[in-house]
Design an enzyme around this catalytic site. Structure first.
Site, short mmCIF file in Angstrom:
data_model
loop_
_atom_site.label_atom_id
_atom_site.label_comp_id
_atom_site.label_asym_id
_atom_site.label_seq_id
_atom_site.Cartn_x
_atom_site.Cartn_y
_atom_site.Cartn_z
N ASP A 69 1.16 -12.88 -1.45
CA ASP A 69 0.41 -11.81 -1.77
C ASP A 69 -0.41 -11.58 -3.14
O ASP A 69 -0.24 -12.57 -4.08
CB ASP A 69 1.49 -10.62 -1.66
N LYS B 41 -3.51 -8.38 -0.53
CA LYS B 41 -4.25 -7.18 -0.18
C LYS B 41 -4.01 -6.26 -1.37
O LYS B 41 -3.13 -6.16 -1.96
CB LYS B 41 -3.79 -6.52 1.20
N MET C 241 3.28 2.84 -6.02
CA MET C 241 1.92 3.01 -5.60
C MET C 241 1.46 4.20 -5.59
O MET C 241 0.27 4.53 -4.80
CB MET C 241 1.94 2.32 -4.08
#
Length: 509
Positions: free
Chosen positions: A37, A59, A174
């Site tokens: 990742d 991503k 996040m």
């Protein structure tokens, strides 16, 4: 029949490579395929075999290198080929990492899999910023919330009213771009605007960025600091402990980005010491060690080792390369005979001692030319047979000085240095894009090969704040030949001396 493959969903931890679990490291070491990742520390890829297929599956927000559905299919297909697949995921696979979805796909395809937990940034980022999530005097629970939900949802599934009323620390993952609306929701549902908040970006890394505020002020502070993802927000009274417990950001080289230019095999010693002091390290090896062009010379030398009075090693690379050849010919270290051994520098001496060999002589100043004075003080050099074990194209000054003193010298190349051009981890590209604070050089060959790859003067013009650090005079000469004066030269010409010099300049600021 083709053997059935296996997929390991491995938590890579929050960023600090040292926080990878032992199980994760073991599995990387035998992977056929690694799919990693965006938030995985690229240094971890070096744990995989050189033959492993490395695939970036990262991503960021809406930017997906591989769409999730295609990535799931990739894992299944690679396993069906009979391969060991390590799916390396930032943090923990099952904490906001879509690991559960990938595991479901594997189960549906009847692919064997194992999930290896990882250290999540939920706990690691606050820890490295000096914020304990629980504390007997402040709270006995914490709640973890995602600030970035599935965009396909019609409405948020987070009950902010309930979150605001729940006692204890709140950790928002996040949520960097939405910290303002999140803070407003919490205040609207009853939390005090004065509730302390800390935000931590790039937690556990040398580029970690932290800031403190309150629910009323944090959005403005984050905007002023241009603090963006990846970031963790911690909300609650425990944030007040940060001034006392902020251990990581107080390290001597914290916030400095330092480039290490040694070979991949040697970089870990310098990089490790810099990381221990809180630096952000970019390992950009510019040379690699390969056998010499003329291997017949070393083969002939090995047949007549007993004829020499001294073996002289000028680098750890020379020790490694020589004994690689030695043990291909001999089975017993006693075949080295009664020869005495000299080493230039403590790292070279340590390499020899690791082989249980006594170092008879090491000059106080770690320069190859100083070995002449040291030998002359030890015994008369005249008619001594001396074997120099060095790199191809080494400085001719040492054998010349020894011969002027009457020694009989064989200068044998047991390895050569060639440019390293691979950038598996993308670190070289990042250096060209973002620059650094320091570039460290530990030999003249690192200077020459770095310059051949990056055009050092041009790179320094592009990033005027970037400075060069030299391990000693020979390395500095290589920089001066490019018209560059090193901003720092270590007084003690070894790794410890270089690190100490960097610390000294950091403390002076």
């Amino acid at each position: 029949m083709k053997s059935q493959g296996m997929v390991y969903l491995v938590g890579a931890g929050p960023g600090d490579a040292g926080l990878l679990t032992l199980r994760g490291a073991q599995l990387l070491g035998r992977a056929d395929v690694v799919v990693y990742d965006a938030l995985v520390n690229p240094d971890l890829l070096r744990l995989a075999p050189k033959s492993a297929e490395i695939i970036f599956g990262g991503k960021r927000s809406k930017d997906h290198a591989i769409p999730q559905e295609d990535l799931n299919r990739l894992l299944v297909d690679k396993a069906k080929e009979g391969k060991i697949v390590v799916r390396l995921k930032g943090g923990d696979p099952y904490v906001f990492g879509r690991g559960g979805e990938e595991a479901e796909e594997l189960a549906a395809a009847r692919i064997r899999f194992e999930v290896v937990p990882g250290v999540s940034s939920v706990v690691a980022a606050p820890n490295y910023a000096g914020v304990p999530l629980t504390h007997r005097e402040h709270c006995s629970s914490f709640t973890v919330i995602t600030g970035h939900e599935d965009s396909k949802k019609d409405a948020s599934s987070v009950d902010w009213r309930q979150i605001a009323r729940t006692p204890g620390t709140k950790v928002v993952m996040m949520g960097a771009e939405r910290i303002g609306p999140i803070a407003e929701q919490l205040v609207a549902h009853g939390m005090s605007p004065d509730t302390p908040v800390a935000m931590v970006r790039w937690g556990t890394l040398g580029r970690q960025q932290s800031l403190e505020g309150t629910l009323a002020t944090i959005a403005g502070l984050a905007a002023d600091a241009k603090l963006s993802a990846p970031a963790v927000a911690v909300i609650g009274e425990v944030v007040r402990l940060r001034s006392k417990l902020n251990w990581f950001e107080r390290r001597s080289l914290f916030g400095r980005r330092i480039v290490v230019t040694r070979t991949r095999e040697q970089a870990s010693q310098l990089a490790g010491q810099l990381l221990e002091r809180g630096a952000e390290v970019l390992e950009v090896p510019t040379i690699k060690i390969i056998p010499p062009k003329n291997q017949e010379a070393i083969a002939e030398t090995l047949s007549g080792l007993n004829a020499y009075d001294w073996l002289v090693f000028t680098s750890p690379n020379g020790v490694t390369a020589f004994f690689d050849f030695f043990f291909k010919k001999f089975q017993d270290m006693r075949d080295i005979g009664g020869v005495r051994i000299a080493a230039v520098g403590p790292a070279t001496a340590a390499k020899l001692r690791h082989l249980h060999l006594q170092v008879d002589l090491m000059p106080e100043e770690y320069l190859a030319t100083k070995i002449v004075d040291a030998l002359a003080n030890y015994e008369s050099i005249e008619n001594l047979r001396i074997l120099l074990l060095r790199a191809e194209a080494a400085n001719p000054e040492l054998p010349k000085l020894l011969e002027e003193k009457g020694a009989i010298v064989d200068d044998i190349a047991c390895y050569q240095t060639v440019p390293e051009t691979e950038d598996v981890t993308g670190v070289a590209a990042r250096l060209l894009e973002e620059g650094a604070d320091w570039i460290t050089f530990t030999s003249s060959s690192t200077v020459e090969n770095f310059h051949a790859r990056f055009d050092l003067p041009s790179l320094l013009k592009k990033f005027p704040g970037m400075k060069t650090a030299s391990i000693g005079p020979e390395t500095s000469k290589a920089l001066l030949s490019l018209g560059l004066k090193p901003a720092l030269e270590a007084k003690s010409h070894d790794i410890e001396g270089l690190v100490t010099a960097l610390e000294g300049l950091a403390d002076a600021k």
